[in-house]
Design a protein around this motif. Structure first.
Motif, PDB file in Angstrom:
ATOM      1  N   GLN A 164      31.445 -42.920  10.612  1.00 52.61           N
ATOM      2  CA  GLN A 164      30.671 -42.114   9.819  1.00 52.61           C
ATOM      3  C   GLN A 164      31.498 -41.208   9.105  1.00 52.61           C
ATOM      4  OE1 GLN A 164      27.076 -42.092   9.318  1.00 52.61           O
ATOM      5  NE2 GLN A 164      27.506 -44.183  10.471  1.00 52.61           N
ATOM      6  N   ALA A 165      32.619 -40.732   9.604  1.00 54.55           N
ATOM      7  CA  ALA A 165      33.760 -40.077   9.180  1.00 54.55           C
ATOM      8  C   ALA A 165      34.310 -40.535   7.981  1.00 54.55           C
ATOM      9  CB  ALA A 165      34.886 -39.399  10.217  1.00 54.55           C
ATOM     10  N   SER A 166      34.631 -42.084   8.266  1.00 54.01           N
ATOM     11  CA  SER A 166      35.212 -42.979   7.284  1.00 54.01           C
ATOM     12  C   SER A 166      34.172 -42.986   6.017  1.00 54.01           C
ATOM     13  CB  SER A 166      35.643 -44.169   7.858  1.00 54.01           C
ATOM     14  OG  SER A 166      36.140 -45.091   6.932  1.00 54.01           O
ATOM     15  N   LEU A 167      33.145 -43.228   6.243  1.00 55.04           N
ATOM     16  CA  LEU A 167      32.257 -43.464   5.040  1.00 55.04           C
ATOM     17  C   LEU A 167      32.142 -41.984   4.356  1.00 55.04           C
ATOM     18  CD1 LEU A 167      29.403 -45.364   6.758  1.00 55.04           C
ATOM     19  CD2 LEU A 167      30.749 -46.058   4.932  1.00 55.04           C
ATOM     20  N   LEU A 168      32.024 -40.961   4.939  1.00 59.46           N
ATOM     21  CA  LEU A 168      31.979 -39.705   4.121  1.00 59.46           C
ATOM     22  C   LEU A 168      33.112 -39.492   3.242  1.00 59.46           C
ATOM     23  CD1 LEU A 168      30.610 -37.309   6.836  1.00 59.46           C
ATOM     24  CD2 LEU A 168      29.360 -38.269   4.943  1.00 59.46           C
TER      25      LEU A 168
ATOM     26  N   THR B 292      34.445 -40.897  -4.300  1.00 59.10           N
ATOM     27  CA  THR B 292      33.764 -41.482  -5.369  1.00 59.10           C
ATOM     28  C   THR B 292      32.836 -40.563  -6.186  1.00 59.10           C
ATOM     29  OG1 THR B 292      31.905 -42.063  -4.214  1.00 59.10           O
ATOM     30  CG2 THR B 292      33.506 -43.638  -4.157  1.00 59.10           C
ATOM     31  N   THR B 293      32.681 -39.482  -5.911  1.00 61.98           N
ATOM     32  CA  THR B 293      31.917 -38.344  -6.355  1.00 61.98           C
ATOM     33  C   THR B 293      32.841 -37.456  -7.440  1.00 61.98           C
ATOM     34  OG1 THR B 293      30.059 -36.695  -6.458  1.00 61.98           O
ATOM     35  CG2 THR B 293      31.987 -36.559  -4.569  1.00 61.98           C
ATOM     36  N   SER B 294      32.194 -37.181  -8.438  1.00 60.47           N
ATOM     37  CA  SER B 294      32.914 -36.223  -9.448  1.00 60.47           C
ATOM     38  C   SER B 294      32.606 -34.844  -9.228  1.00 60.47           C
ATOM     39  CB  SER B 294      32.650 -36.666 -10.921  1.00 60.47           C
ATOM     40  OG  SER B 294      31.153 -36.741 -11.159  1.00 60.47           O
ATOM     41  N   ASP B 295      31.721 -34.693  -8.357  1.00 57.54           N
ATOM     42  CA  ASP B 295      31.329 -33.078  -7.996  1.00 57.54           C
ATOM     43  C   ASP B 295      32.160 -32.868  -6.993  1.00 57.54           C
ATOM     44  OD1 ASP B 295      30.056 -30.925  -6.744  1.00 57.54           O
ATOM     45  OD2 ASP B 295      28.081 -31.597  -7.297  1.00 57.54           O
ATOM     46  N   SER B 296      33.159 -31.633  -7.226  1.00 53.61           N
ATOM     47  CA  SER B 296      34.117 -31.027  -6.509  1.00 53.61           C
ATOM     48  C   SER B 296      33.606 -30.633  -5.048  1.00 53.61           C
ATOM     49  CB  SER B 296      35.076 -30.501  -7.122  1.00 53.61           C
ATOM     50  OG  SER B 296      34.585 -29.375  -7.511  1.00 53.61           O
ATOM     51  N   GLU B 297      32.325 -29.791  -5.424  1.00 53.89           N
ATOM     52  CA  GLU B 297      31.781 -29.001  -4.402  1.00 53.89           C
ATOM     53  C   GLU B 297      31.022 -30.013  -3.319  1.00 53.89           C
ATOM     54  OE1 GLU B 297      28.216 -25.737  -3.680  1.00 53.89           O
ATOM     55  OE2 GLU B 297      29.014 -25.856  -5.563  1.00 53.89           O
ATOM     56  N   LEU B 298      30.508 -30.906  -3.698  1.00 52.60           N
ATOM     57  CA  LEU B 298      30.074 -32.139  -2.789  1.00 52.60           C
ATOM     58  C   LEU B 298      31.070 -32.891  -2.107  1.00 52.60           C
ATOM     59  CD1 LEU B 298      27.712 -33.709  -1.443  1.00 52.60           C
ATOM     60  CD2 LEU B 298      27.872 -35.181  -3.660  1.00 52.60           C
ATOM     61  N   SER B 299      32.246 -32.968  -2.770  1.00 52.70           N
ATOM     62  CA  SER B 299      33.255 -33.586  -2.061  1.00 52.70           C
ATOM     63  C   SER B 299      33.907 -32.896  -1.071  1.00 52.70           C
ATOM     64  CB  SER B 299      34.179 -34.149  -3.234  1.00 52.70           C
ATOM     65  OG  SER B 299      35.486 -34.816  -2.630  1.00 52.70           O
ATOM     66  N   ALA B 300      34.235 -31.757  -1.430  1.00 53.07           N
ATOM     67  CA  ALA B 300      34.693 -30.646  -0.286  1.00 53.07           C
ATOM     68  C   ALA B 300      33.758 -30.578   0.879  1.00 53.07           C
ATOM     69  CB  ALA B 300      34.809 -29.375  -0.798  1.00 53.07           C
ATOM     70  N   LYS B 301      32.619 -30.664   0.750  1.00 52.49           N
ATOM     71  CA  LYS B 301      31.508 -30.563   1.902  1.00 52.49           C
ATOM     72  C   LYS B 301      31.785 -31.893   2.630  1.00 52.49           C
ATOM     73  CE  LYS B 301      28.338 -27.308  -0.182  1.00 52.49           C
ATOM     74  NZ  LYS B 301      26.961 -26.836  -0.439  1.00 52.49           N
ATOM     75  N   LEU B 302      31.569 -32.946   2.033  1.00 54.54           N
ATOM     76  CA  LEU B 302      31.790 -34.298   2.509  1.00 54.54           C
ATOM     77  C   LEU B 302      33.151 -34.357   3.345  1.00 54.54           C
ATOM     78  CD1 LEU B 302      30.203 -36.797  -0.175  1.00 54.54           C
ATOM     79  CD2 LEU B 302      29.259 -35.926   2.001  1.00 54.54           C
ATOM     80  N   MET B 303      34.118 -33.960   3.021  1.00 58.12           N
ATOM     81  CA  MET B 303      35.377 -34.075   3.486  1.00 58.12           C
ATOM     82  C   MET B 303      35.362 -32.981   4.799  1.00 58.12           C
ATOM     83  SD  MET B 303      37.395 -36.175   2.017  1.00 58.12           S
ATOM     84  CE  MET B 303      39.016 -35.897   2.526  1.00 58.12           C
ATOM     85  N   SER B 304      34.705 -31.924   4.710  1.00 58.60           N
ATOM     86  CA  SER B 304      34.303 -31.068   5.867  1.00 58.60           C
ATOM     87  C   SER B 304      33.957 -31.573   6.715  1.00 58.60           C
ATOM     88  CB  SER B 304      33.992 -29.699   5.314  1.00 58.60           C
ATOM     89  OG  SER B 304      33.926 -28.753   6.408  1.00 58.60           O
ATOM     90  N   LYS B 305      32.783 -32.246   6.488  1.00 57.48           N
ATOM     91  CA  LYS B 305      31.887 -32.980   7.437  1.00 57.48           C
ATOM     92  C   LYS B 305      32.739 -33.998   8.148  1.00 57.48           C
ATOM     93  CE  LYS B 305      28.301 -33.588  10.154  1.00 57.48           C
ATOM     94  NZ  LYS B 305      27.962 -32.604  11.117  1.00 57.48           N
ATOM     95  N   ALA B 306      33.335 -34.819   7.232  1.00 57.41           N
ATOM     96  CA  ALA B 306      34.269 -35.802   7.984  1.00 57.41           C
ATOM     97  C   ALA B 306      35.176 -35.385   8.775  1.00 57.41           C
ATOM     98  CB  ALA B 306      34.851 -36.563   7.034  1.00 57.41           C
ATOM     99  N   ALA B 307      35.975 -34.230   8.653  1.00 57.87           N
ATOM    100  CA  ALA B 307      36.702 -33.623   9.660  1.00 57.87           C
ATOM    101  C   ALA B 307      36.177 -33.100  10.819  1.00 57.87           C
ATOM    102  CB  ALA B 307      37.330 -32.364   9.147  1.00 57.87           C
ATOM    103  N   ASP B 308      34.918 -32.690  10.599  1.00 57.58           N
ATOM    104  CA  ASP B 308      34.054 -32.388  11.993  1.00 57.58           C
ATOM    105  C   ASP B 308      33.801 -33.580  12.847  1.00 57.58           C
ATOM    106  OD1 ASP B 308      34.171 -29.815  10.995  1.00 57.58           O
ATOM    107  OD2 ASP B 308      31.972 -29.632  10.245  1.00 57.58           O
ATOM    108  N   LEU B 309      33.206 -34.629  12.416  1.00 56.18           N
ATOM    109  CA  LEU B 309      33.191 -35.679  12.925  1.00 56.18           C
ATOM    110  C   LEU B 309      34.427 -36.337  13.505  1.00 56.18           C
ATOM    111  CD1 LEU B 309      30.648 -37.527  10.619  1.00 56.18           C
ATOM    112  CD2 LEU B 309      30.012 -36.333  12.768  1.00 56.18           C
ATOM    113  N   LYS B 310      35.512 -36.246  12.893  1.00 55.59           N
ATOM    114  CA  LYS B 310      36.706 -36.905  13.521  1.00 55.59           C
ATOM    115  C   LYS B 310      37.189 -35.768  14.651  1.00 55.59           C
ATOM    116  CE  LYS B 310      40.847 -38.989  12.762  1.00 55.59           C
ATOM    117  NZ  LYS B 310      41.260 -39.080  14.135  1.00 55.59           N
ATOM    118  N   ALA B 311      37.026 -34.553  14.652  1.00 53.65           N
ATOM    119  CA  ALA B 311      37.288 -33.624  15.555  1.00 53.65           C
ATOM    120  C   ALA B 311      36.611 -33.895  16.960  1.00 53.65           C
ATOM    121  CB  ALA B 311      37.279 -32.375  15.117  1.00 53.65           C
TER     122      ALA B 311
END
Length: 71
Positions: free
Chosen positions: A10-14, A20-39
């Motif tokens: 799931q983290a990898s998919l996020l 792939t998104t051009s929305d920097s705010e969405l990208s940051a939220k997805l990366m944050s959630k990916a980091a949470d899942l990895k943790a």
């Protein structure tokens, strides 16, 4: 409880979606959630201890036989 493999996938998919998104705010939220899942996944054992489905034999074949062809 979710397993390490599931959380890691799931983290990898996020991360993939974030790239792939051009929305920097969405990208940051997805990366944050990916980091949470990895943790969450990191302290777990490497192999998931989830039970095997009841219709799957030890060798990975179906215990009931192939439903498409007669046994």
């Amino acid at each position: 409880m979710l397993g390490k493999t599931y959380l890691t996938k799931q983290a990898s998919l996020l991360v993939k979606f974030a790239k792939t998104t051009s929305d920097s705010e969405l990208s940051a939220k997805l990366m944050s959630k990916a980091a949470d899942l990895k943790a969450q996944a990191d302290p777990m054992p490497d192999s998931d201890q989830s039970p095997q489905a009841p219709d799957v034999a030890e060798d990975g074949s179906s215990a009931r036989g192939n439903p498409i062809t007669p046994s």
